[in-house]
Every structure is written in structure tokens, then in C-alpha cells.
Design a protein around this motif. Structure first.
Motif, PDB file in Angstrom:
ATOM      1  N   THR A  21       0.836  -1.201   0.000  1.00  0.00           N
ATOM      2  CA  THR A  21       0.000   0.000   0.000  1.00  0.00           C
ATOM      3  C   THR A  21       0.868   1.245   0.000  1.00  0.00           C
ATOM      4  N   TYR A  22       1.896   1.252   0.822  1.00  0.00           N
ATOM      5  CA  TYR A  22       2.790   2.406   0.871  1.00  0.00           C
ATOM      6  C   TYR A  22       3.472   2.617  -0.490  1.00  0.00           C
ATOM      7  N   ARG A  23       3.929   1.552  -1.100  1.00  0.00           N
ATOM      8  CA  ARG A  23       4.565   1.664  -2.419  1.00  0.00           C
ATOM      9  C   ARG A  23       3.573   2.181  -3.462  1.00  0.00           C
ATOM     10  N   LEU A  24       2.314   1.753  -3.369  1.00  0.00           N
ATOM     11  CA  LEU A  24       1.272   2.257  -4.260  1.00  0.00           C
ATOM     12  C   LEU A  24       1.091   3.754  -4.078  1.00  0.00           C
ATOM     13  N   LEU A  25       1.047   4.195  -2.830  1.00  0.00           N
ATOM     14  CA  LEU A  25       0.863   5.623  -2.563  1.00  0.00           C
ATOM     15  C   LEU A  25       2.061   6.445  -3.035  1.00  0.00           C
ATOM     16  N   VAL A  26       3.258   5.904  -2.897  1.00  0.00           N
ATOM     17  CA  VAL A  26       4.444   6.611  -3.406  1.00  0.00           C
ATOM     18  C   VAL A  26       4.315   6.796  -4.913  1.00  0.00           C
ATOM     19  N   LYS A  27       3.828   5.783  -5.615  1.00  0.00           N
ATOM     20  CA  LYS A  27       3.654   5.871  -7.070  1.00  0.00           C
ATOM     21  C   LYS A  27       2.622   6.919  -7.464  1.00  0.00           C
ATOM     22  N   HIS A  28       1.693   7.214  -6.560  1.00  0.00           N
ATOM     23  CA  HIS A  28       0.614   8.150  -6.880  1.00  0.00           C
ATOM     24  C   HIS A  28       0.824   9.541  -6.274  1.00  0.00           C
ATOM     25  N   GLU A  29       2.036   9.834  -5.905  1.00  0.00           N
ATOM     26  CA  GLU A  29       2.340  11.187  -5.461  1.00  0.00           C
ATOM     27  C   GLU A  29       2.370  12.110  -6.668  1.00  0.00           C
ATOM     28  N   GLY A  60       3.521   7.766  10.841  1.00  0.00           N
ATOM     29  CA  GLY A  60       3.890   9.014  10.182  1.00  0.00           C
ATOM     30  C   GLY A  60       4.253   8.830   8.720  1.00  0.00           C
ATOM     31  N   LEU A  61       3.891   7.704   8.142  1.00  0.00           N
ATOM     32  CA  LEU A  61       4.265   7.408   6.761  1.00  0.00           C
ATOM     33  C   LEU A  61       3.250   7.878   5.737  1.00  0.00           C
ATOM     34  N   VAL A  62       2.009   8.083   6.171  1.00  0.00           N
ATOM     35  CA  VAL A  62       0.971   8.583   5.269  1.00  0.00           C
ATOM     36  C   VAL A  62       0.239   9.749   5.929  1.00  0.00           C
ATOM     37  N   MET A  63      -0.317  10.581   5.065  1.00  0.00           N
ATOM     38  CA  MET A  63      -1.148  11.702   5.497  1.00  0.00           C
ATOM     39  C   MET A  63      -2.515  11.524   4.859  1.00  0.00           C
ATOM     40  N   SER A  64      -3.529  12.042   5.496  1.00  0.00           N
ATOM     41  CA  SER A  64      -4.869  11.951   4.923  1.00  0.00           C
ATOM     42  C   SER A  64      -5.521  13.324   4.929  1.00  0.00           C
ATOM     43  N   GLU A  65      -6.418  13.481   3.963  1.00  0.00           N
ATOM     44  CA  GLU A  65      -7.163  14.734   3.841  1.00  0.00           C
ATOM     45  C   GLU A  65      -8.560  14.411   3.342  1.00  0.00           C
ATOM     46  N   ARG A  66      -9.537  14.983   4.004  1.00  0.00           N
ATOM     47  CA  ARG A  66     -10.925  14.737   3.597  1.00  0.00           C
ATOM     48  C   ARG A  66     -11.252  15.588   2.377  1.00  0.00           C
ATOM     49  N   HIS A  67     -11.824  14.946   1.365  1.00  0.00           N
ATOM     50  CA  HIS A  67     -12.316  15.598   0.161  1.00  0.00           C
ATOM     51  C   HIS A  67     -13.769  15.190   0.012  1.00  0.00           C
ATOM     52  N   SER A  68     -14.655  16.064   0.425  1.00  0.00           N
ATOM     53  CA  SER A  68     -16.082  15.784   0.379  1.00  0.00           C
ATOM     54  C   SER A  68     -16.384  14.524   1.200  1.00  0.00           C
ATOM     55  N   TYR A  73      -5.495   9.602   0.754  1.00  0.00           N
ATOM     56  CA  TYR A  73      -4.237   9.305   1.440  1.00  0.00           C
ATOM     57  C   TYR A  73      -3.066   9.577   0.513  1.00  0.00           C
ATOM     58  N   ARG A  74      -2.009  10.094   1.120  1.00  0.00           N
ATOM     59  CA  ARG A  74      -0.769  10.371   0.390  1.00  0.00           C
ATOM     60  C   ARG A  74       0.398   9.852   1.210  1.00  0.00           C
ATOM     61  N   ALA A  75       1.432   9.417   0.507  1.00  0.00           N
ATOM     62  CA  ALA A  75       2.667   9.019   1.178  1.00  0.00           C
ATOM     63  C   ALA A  75       3.370  10.276   1.670  1.00  0.00           C
ATOM     64  N   ASP A  76       3.889  10.231   2.874  1.00  0.00           N
ATOM     65  CA  ASP A  76       4.680  11.347   3.397  1.00  0.00           C
ATOM     66  C   ASP A  76       6.122  11.127   2.953  1.00  0.00           C
ATOM     67  N   LEU A  77       6.481  11.734   1.832  1.00  0.00           N
ATOM     68  CA  LEU A  77       7.811  11.532   1.268  1.00  0.00           C
ATOM     69  C   LEU A  77       8.905  12.137   2.142  1.00  0.00           C
ATOM     70  N   GLY A  78       8.560  13.142   2.911  1.00  0.00           N
ATOM     71  CA  GLY A  78       9.534  13.703   3.847  1.00  0.00           C
ATOM     72  C   GLY A  78       9.923  12.681   4.907  1.00  0.00           C
TER      73      GLY A  78
END
Length: 110
Positions: A21-29, A60-68, A73-78
Motif C-alpha cells: 500500500t505504501y509503495r502504491l501511494l508513493v507511485k501516486h504522489e 507518520g508514513l501517510v497523510m490523509s485529507e478529507r475531500h467531500s 491518502y498520500r505518502a509522506d515523502l519527507g
């Protein structure tokens, strides 16, 4: 990063679905993916994926934000950068020529 933070990150990634899942999110940054789409792409029930995403978020590896009505979810690349630097800091006892192979494999990523 200290050793306890590194261990928390590594523990978060130490399960197959979470790592994939984390690798998937990194690909979708930088846009990330909605939780339901992650579950669908990973072929994991939504409630199970929610638990995995919560573990990654606590590390601390992913961040989330509500959209409607959905949560993206996004990978925290930092955080990934910090973990990677922690792991390779003082690589090869300071012999930079010994780390050239590692660096050269990382560079063409983008």
C-alpha cells in the motif's frame, strides 16, 4: 530521526499489505488516492484497509485529507526521506566511493 522513530516506521511497513500500500501511494504522489480506491486496487476489504492505513498514519508514513465524502491518502515523502537517511547515514564508514552504487540506483527514480 531517532532509533525509536525508525523502528516505528519499519514496524509500520513490516506487513505485506501495508508495504505494498505504501509503495502504491508513493507511485501516486503528489495526488494520492481515496481510501476506497486503495482498497479496490489492493483487493482488500475496506475495513481491513482502514486498519492498515491507520497503522501507516500512526507511523507518520501517510497523510490523509478529507475531500467531500472521501478521505485521500498520500505518502509522506519527507518521512520516507528521513527514514532513508537514517538508514544510510554514515554509509560505509564515510567512504563515499563505497556508496556510489546505492546513490546511482536511487538517482534515476524520476
Amino acid at each position: 530521526m531517532d532509533i525509536d522513530s525508525a523502528l516505528t516506521c519499519l514496524a509500520g511497513l513490516s506487513q505485506k499489505t501495508r508495504l505494498e500500500t505504501y509503495r502504491l501511494l508513493v507511485k501516486h504522489e503528489p495526488h494520492g488516492l481515496p481510501a476506497g480506491e486503495i482498497a479496490r486496487l489492493m483487493d482488500v476489504p475496506q475495513n481491513t484497509m482502514s486498519a492498515h492505513l491507520a497503522t501507516l498514519a500512526r507511523a507518520g508514513l501517510v497523510m490523509s485529507e478529507r475531500h467531500s465524502r472521501s478521505i485521500v491518502y498520500r505518502a509522506d515523502l519527507g518521512r520516507l526521506r528521513t527514514l532513508t537517511l537514517f538508514l544510510v547515514k554514515d554509509c560505509c564508514g564515510g567512504g563515499t566511493e563505497l556508496c556510489e552504487a546505492l546513490v546511482s540506483e536511487l538517482l534515476p527514480c524520476c
